[in-house]
Design a protein around this motif. Structure first.
Motif, PDB file in Angstrom:
ATOM      1  N   GLY A  15       0.857  -1.413   0.218  1.00  0.00           N
ATOM      2  CA  GLY A  15       0.023   0.023  -0.199  1.00  0.00           C
ATOM      3  C   GLY A  15       1.037   1.165  -0.002  1.00  0.00           C
ATOM      4  O   GLY A  15       0.250   2.321  -0.325  1.00  0.00           O
ATOM      5  N   GLY A  16       2.266   1.093   0.137  1.00  0.00           N
ATOM      6  CA  GLY A  16       2.949   2.331   0.414  1.00  0.00           C
ATOM      7  C   GLY A  16       3.508   2.734  -0.946  1.00  0.00           C
ATOM      8  O   GLY A  16       3.023   2.215  -1.941  1.00  0.00           O
ATOM      9  N   SER A  17       4.358   3.517  -0.945  1.00  0.00           N
ATOM     10  CA  SER A  17       4.873   4.433  -2.433  1.00  0.00           C
ATOM     11  C   SER A  17       6.354   4.432  -2.289  1.00  0.00           C
ATOM     12  O   SER A  17       7.032   4.431  -0.898  1.00  0.00           O
ATOM     13  CB  SER A  17       4.400   5.678  -2.460  1.00  0.00           C
ATOM     14  N   LEU A  18       6.956   4.411  -3.361  1.00  0.00           N
ATOM     15  CA  LEU A  18       8.305   4.603  -3.704  1.00  0.00           C
ATOM     16  C   LEU A  18       8.480   5.550  -4.906  1.00  0.00           C
ATOM     17  O   LEU A  18       7.723   5.328  -5.872  1.00  0.00           O
ATOM     18  CB  LEU A  18       9.286   3.264  -3.879  1.00  0.00           C
ATOM     19  N   LYS A  86       2.439  -3.613  -3.901  1.00  0.00           N
ATOM     20  CA  LYS A  86       1.882  -4.932  -3.660  1.00  0.00           C
ATOM     21  C   LYS A  86       3.235  -5.807  -3.510  1.00  0.00           C
ATOM     22  O   LYS A  86       4.131  -5.634  -4.137  1.00  0.00           O
ATOM     23  CB  LYS A  86       0.919  -5.621  -4.619  1.00  0.00           C
ATOM     24  N   PRO A  87       3.105  -6.994  -2.729  1.00  0.00           N
ATOM     25  CA  PRO A  87       4.246  -7.625  -2.433  1.00  0.00           C
ATOM     26  C   PRO A  87       4.698  -8.357  -3.778  1.00  0.00           C
ATOM     27  O   PRO A  87       5.836  -8.598  -4.214  1.00  0.00           O
ATOM     28  CB  PRO A  87       3.580  -9.177  -1.554  1.00  0.00           C
ATOM     29  N   VAL A 113       8.451  -5.402  -0.951  1.00  0.00           N
ATOM     30  CA  VAL A 113       7.389  -4.946  -0.626  1.00  0.00           C
ATOM     31  C   VAL A 113       6.767  -5.915   0.556  1.00  0.00           C
ATOM     32  O   VAL A 113       6.732  -6.988  -0.053  1.00  0.00           O
ATOM     33  CB  VAL A 113       6.313  -4.680  -1.580  1.00  0.00           C
ATOM     34  N   SER A 114       6.589  -5.409   1.724  1.00  0.00           N
ATOM     35  CA  SER A 114       6.085  -6.360   2.746  1.00  0.00           C
ATOM     36  C   SER A 114       4.434  -6.579   2.867  1.00  0.00           C
ATOM     37  O   SER A 114       3.991  -5.399   2.758  1.00  0.00           O
ATOM     38  CB  SER A 114       6.736  -6.164   4.001  1.00  0.00           C
TER      39      SER A 114
END
Length: 115
Positions: A15-18, A86-87, A113-114
């Motif tokens: 759900g995060g961003s990079l 997503k993982p 991605v965890s």
């Protein structure tokens, strides 16, 4: 000598961003088509996104609506904004460009991605 250097990878929760960056020396990325690829663990390298010299973008179906490729011509860089990670996005990410029929790759940046 053309060199590409990727940066911005890391560990992020689902759900995060990079934001990945590809910087170049020896060529102007603004005049080139540039692509981001990734190699997931145990899998083949796959095309993620690309941008042409005139700014036309394309994306793999798996990342459409979540990833955005863009240029920063002033800094001679191309970015890959990755949202809603997503993982399955876990991979080493590489940027690529072709100069005078030669294909150039960076060393890659790890994205994990965890869940």
């Amino acid at each position: 000598q053309v060199q590409l250097v990727e940066s911005g990878g890391g560990l992020v929760q689902a759900g995060g961003s990079l934001r990945l960056s590809c910087s170049a020396s020896g060529t102007f990325l603004s005049a080139r088509a540039v692509a981001w690829y990734r190699r997931p663990p145990g899998n083949e390298r796959e095309l993620v996104a690309s941008i042409t010299s005139v700014g036309t973008t394309s994306y793999a179906d798996s990342v459409k609506g979540r990833f955005t490729i863009s240029r920063d011509n002033a800094k001679n860089m191309v970015h890959l904004q990755m949202d809603s990670l997503k993982p399955d996005d876990t991979a080493v990410y590489y940027c690529n460009t072709i100069v005078a029929f030669n294909s150039y790759w960076g060393q890659g940046t790890q994205v994990t991605v965890s869940s």
